[in-house]
Design a protein around this motif. Structure first.
Motif, PDB file in Angstrom:
ATOM      1  N   UNK A 140     -60.365 -19.937  36.480  1.00  0.00           N
ATOM      2  CA  UNK A 140     -59.269 -19.266  35.777  1.00  0.00           C
ATOM      3  C   UNK A 140     -58.924 -20.051  34.512  1.00  0.00           C
ATOM      4  N   UNK A 141     -58.882 -21.358  34.625  1.00  0.00           N
ATOM      5  CA  UNK A 141     -58.576 -22.207  33.477  1.00  0.00           C
ATOM      6  C   UNK A 141     -59.641 -22.052  32.391  1.00  0.00           C
ATOM      7  N   UNK A 142     -60.893 -22.000  32.791  1.00  0.00           N
ATOM      8  CA  UNK A 142     -61.982 -21.796  31.841  1.00  0.00           C
ATOM      9  C   UNK A 142     -61.857 -20.428  31.167  1.00  0.00           C
ATOM     10  N   UNK A 143     -61.529 -19.410  31.957  1.00  0.00           N
ATOM     11  CA  UNK A 143     -61.350 -18.066  31.406  1.00  0.00           C
ATOM     12  C   UNK A 143     -60.201 -18.001  30.410  1.00  0.00           C
ATOM     13  N   UNK A 144     -59.110 -18.690  30.728  1.00  0.00           N
ATOM     14  CA  UNK A 144     -57.979 -18.723  29.796  1.00  0.00           C
ATOM     15  C   UNK A 144     -58.352 -19.447  28.504  1.00  0.00           C
ATOM     16  N   UNK A 145     -59.184 -20.474  28.615  1.00  0.00           N
ATOM     17  CA  UNK A 145     -59.654 -21.183  27.421  1.00  0.00           C
ATOM     18  C   UNK A 145     -60.503 -20.288  26.541  1.00  0.00           C
ATOM     19  N   UNK A 146     -61.383 -19.519  27.166  1.00  0.00           N
ATOM     20  CA  UNK A 146     -62.223 -18.581  26.408  1.00  0.00           C
ATOM     21  C   UNK A 146     -61.348 -17.520  25.745  1.00  0.00           C
TER      22      UNK A 146
END
Length: 96
Positions: free
Chosen positions: A40-46
């Motif tokens: 989720x954190x990676x997705x929010x970064x993208x």
């Protein structure tokens, strides 16, 4: 100020502090739960990178405008300070 307005000011200040504390505590809890989910954190970064890239021209324009306003504000404050110093020096000379 009357007593009721001072009381109202205190109540408003306390209410604002309570709301701010609740928002901060909620944000901390939300951040901790996100930190436990790396996908989720990676997705929010993208997602953040996408929107930053998409609106980069607007972001740069707003940042430049804000910096320009900051410079204008500093210049106005310098002018006000010089005017105040001139008035003080003028009043000192009149007293002598």
């Amino acid at each position: 100020m009357s007593q009721s307005s001072k009381g109202e000011l205190v109540v408003k200040s306390v209410a604002t502090a309570v709301v701010a504390t609740a928002i901060v505590e909620t944000g901390i809890g939300f951040s901790k739960s996100l930190a436990k989910q790396p996908v989720v954190l990676f997705g929010l970064g993208i997602l953040a990178g996408y929107f930053t890239h998409k609106y980069r021209k607007e972001i740069i324009a707003i940042t430049s405008h804000t910096a320009e306003q900051g410079k204008d504000f500093v210049m106005q404050q310098k002018n006000h300070l010089s005017d105040m110093l001139a008035e003080i020096q003028g009043s000192d000379e009149q007293l002598d």
